[in-house]
Design an enzyme around this catalytic site. Structure first.
Site: not given
Length: 247
Positions: A16, A18
């Site tokens: 991922d 963020d």
């Protein structure tokens, strides 16, 4: 376990963006708060109940595609808006209009503040690639490439599956596993040979639903227990903690 903290059968790493590779989760949370607070103030007046940039963000919008985040939070306040479409201007009172207002806010924050990656994440990306594993970024953000370029880490990732990719391929977002599965396939591996790295609870749900070989929870905000409850095989505060973690 290998010296990069993964089972020996894992050959692909799906990160991922963020909160895992870059601290842009804080930027997104601030942009969501600005957007929802403005909307709620316009709707309810000065006595409105503000958006909580921690609790509401984690529960309703973190890790979700933009429009899903709008729908989820509004539903929590028993508010319904017309759907609209992707081209709605940011001042239009629709799901997509509100999402576009948030997008304008986050792009302005990225433009003015810039983005720096987590140093430990850069170290881990370099260690993973030195060990011969393939890498991908999996993000619900349509601004993923802009963030990677600003952070100077685009060259450390072989594949990018982001909000734009999901739209093009008609892939449902997290908590569905489809974007992670697509990234693994693009790297040439099935789920059992791939590890997921996530800080969001919906990302944990996606990792569990996709039956990936290993799921790493990244705890930046003190939610280690919740990450484990949602499917993390291990939880670390920083990706660099995995380097040398062979036990």
């Amino acid at each position: 376990m290998t010296e990069i903290g993964l089972p020996s059968g894992v050959r692909a790493c799906l990160f991922d963006l963020d909160g895992v590779l870059t601290p842009t989760a804080l930027v997104h949370a601030a942009a969501w708060k600005e957007t929802f607070d403005d909307f709620l103030r316009e709707r309810d007046g000065d006595g409105f109940r503000p958006f909580d940039a921690t609790a509401d963000y984690d529960e309703y919008v973190d890790g979700r595609p933009r429009a899903d985040g709008v729908r989820s939070f509004l539903a929590s306040r028993h508010i319904e808006l017309p759907e609209g479409d992707d081209e709605d201007p940011p001042d239009k009172q629709t799901v997509h209009g509100l999402g576009n207002r948030k997008n304008d806010a986050v792009l302005e924050k990225i433009r003015t503040q810039g983005v720096k990656p987590y140093p430990g994440s850069v170290r881990y990306l370099e260690a993973v690639r030195a060990a011969g594993l393939r890498t991908a970024v999996v993000s619900s953000s349509a601004n993923c490439r802009d963030v990677l370029v600003s952070a100077g880490i685009e060259h450390l990732l072989d594949v990018r599956v982001d909000g734009a990719t999901a739209k093009e391929r008609h892939l449902p977002g997290k908590p569905h596993p489809d974007t992670f599965l697509a990234a693994a396939a693009d790297l040439g591996f099935d789920a059992a040979r791939a590890a997921v790295f996530e800080d969001a609870l919906v990302g944990m749900d996606a990792g569990r639903a996709g039956h990936f070989g290993f799921v790493v929870g990244v705890d930046r905000v003190g939610q280690a227990a919740a990450l484990r409850q949602h499917g993390a095989d291990t939880v670390v505060e920083d990706l660099a903690d995995l380097i040398g973690a062979t036990a």
